[in-house]
Design an enzyme around this catalytic site. Structure first.
Site, short mmCIF file in Angstrom:
data_model
loop_
_atom_site.label_atom_id
_atom_site.label_comp_id
_atom_site.label_asym_id
_atom_site.label_seq_id
_atom_site.Cartn_x
_atom_site.Cartn_y
_atom_site.Cartn_z
N HIS A 194 0.85 -1.19 0.00
CA HIS A 194 0.00 0.00 0.00
C HIS A 194 0.88 1.23 0.00
O HIS A 194 1.83 1.33 0.78
CB HIS A 194 -0.93 0.01 1.22
N ASP A 228 -11.31 -7.03 3.74
CA ASP A 228 -11.35 -5.67 4.28
C ASP A 228 -10.23 -4.88 3.62
O ASP A 228 -9.06 -5.06 3.92
CB ASP A 228 -11.16 -5.67 5.80
N LEU A 229 -10.58 -4.01 2.69
CA LEU A 229 -9.62 -3.33 1.84
C LEU A 229 -8.55 -2.60 2.66
O LEU A 229 -8.86 -1.75 3.50
CB LEU A 229 -10.34 -2.35 0.92
N ASP A 230 -7.29 -2.94 2.40
CA ASP A 230 -6.12 -2.30 3.01
C ASP A 230 -6.11 -2.41 4.53
O ASP A 230 -5.52 -1.58 5.22
CB ASP A 230 -6.05 -0.81 2.61
N GLU A 231 -6.75 -3.44 5.07
CA GLU A 231 -6.78 -3.61 6.52
C GLU A 231 -6.30 -5.00 6.94
O GLU A 231 -6.54 -5.43 8.07
CB GLU A 231 -8.20 -3.35 7.06
#
Length: 286
Positions: A194, A228-231
């Site tokens: 990310h 869970d996007l970018d988590e």
């Protein structure tokens, strides 16, 4: 030449785990070369990584059979692998190639102990780069695609993972969101980079957001992919110090360097079986 193995495990914490584990290895003639352990007091869970060697000819299957009774008794999640076996990695990329190029160079020069049997992309931009490294390039287009076409493209990716016996999928600036079904299929074996120091400045143009806020640090985050996007659980993060004199374009350039280093570290630690899942977090034995 002796056979070398890596044992990675986690289980509910209690007294005597190290003694029990090393005892089993001793009965199999194992000589411990390195050992690391961690007890998570918050969750009462124990984590351990051991690299050891045995006499020539000792097979992983025999060691696994010897270790299984203890693993069941202590409710372990564990893996035992040969330390010589290289992780097979599928690289996914879109139109930004800095991470892809960095990883290919590290593998070519022997600084990253993985194999790359395939590269896949929703664009054709890097097919020549793949060819220069003698790696098959798979173009799975998604431009103006429908939901059905997106599902069909993911099926092709899944087929590629299974056909090539892929151990790890790396999203090297692959600018597509994986479906919940694909995330489940790749659980624990897909890493994303990310382009910001999560959880701050999510979404589009994070470096421009950071510039507007006058931040003094930028960074990158490598994490496991979840729905869970970018988590997903974070493996590695790195930062670079900046000041008021730098334009957003300079931050982008610096940030790309940080992304390359961060992603390469995360892949190496995963490939060396140094990363253990701990709920939404990770334990990384460096």
């Amino acid at each position: 030449m002796n056979s070398r193995f890596i044992l990675k495990l986690s289980c509910p914490d209690q007294a005597g785990i190290v003694h029990a584990v090393t005892g089993v290895l001793a009965t199999q003639g194992g000589n411990i070369l390195s050992s690391a352990q961690h007890g998570d007091a918050d969750h009462q869970r124990f984590f351990m990584r051991i690299e050891f060697e045995c006499a020539p000819g000792v097979e992983a299957a025999a060691l696994q059979a010897a270790f299984e009774p203890l693993a069941q008794r202590l409710q372990m999640a564990w893996t035992l692998v040969s330390s010589l076996a290289k992780t097979r990695v599928l690289l996914l990329v879109s139109k930004l190639g800095h991470c892809l190029n960095d990883l290919l160079f590290r593998v070519q020069t022997g600084h990253l102990p993985i194999e790359i049997p395939a590269i896949a992309s929703n664009h054709r931009d890097f097919y020549q780069l793949a060819a220069s490294h003698n790696i098959p390039f798979h173009h799975f287009p998604l431009l103006n695609s429908t939901e059905e076409q997106k599902q069909a493209q993911e099926r092709k990716l899944r087929d590629l993972v299974e056909e090539q016996q892929i151990d790890l999928v790396v999203l090297a600036r692959y600018m597509q969101i994986l479906s919940p079904e694909m995330c489940k299929f790749l659980a624990g074996r897909a890493i994303n980079i990310h382009h910001s120091f999560l959880p701050s400045f999510k979404g589009a143009k994070p470096y421009h957001q950071a510039h507007a806020r006058g931040v003094k640090l930028i960074g990158a985050t490598a994490h496991y992919v979840t729905s869970d996007l970018d988590e997903g659980p974070i493996i590695e993060q790195e930062v670079a110090r900046i000041d008021h004199s730098l334009a957003p374009e300079a931050l982008v350039s610096m940030g790309r360097d940080v992304e390359c280093v961060t992603l390469a570290r995360a892949i190496q630690w995963h490939a060396e079986h140094r990363v253990l899942m701990n709920g939404r977090r990770t334990v990384v034995f460096k």
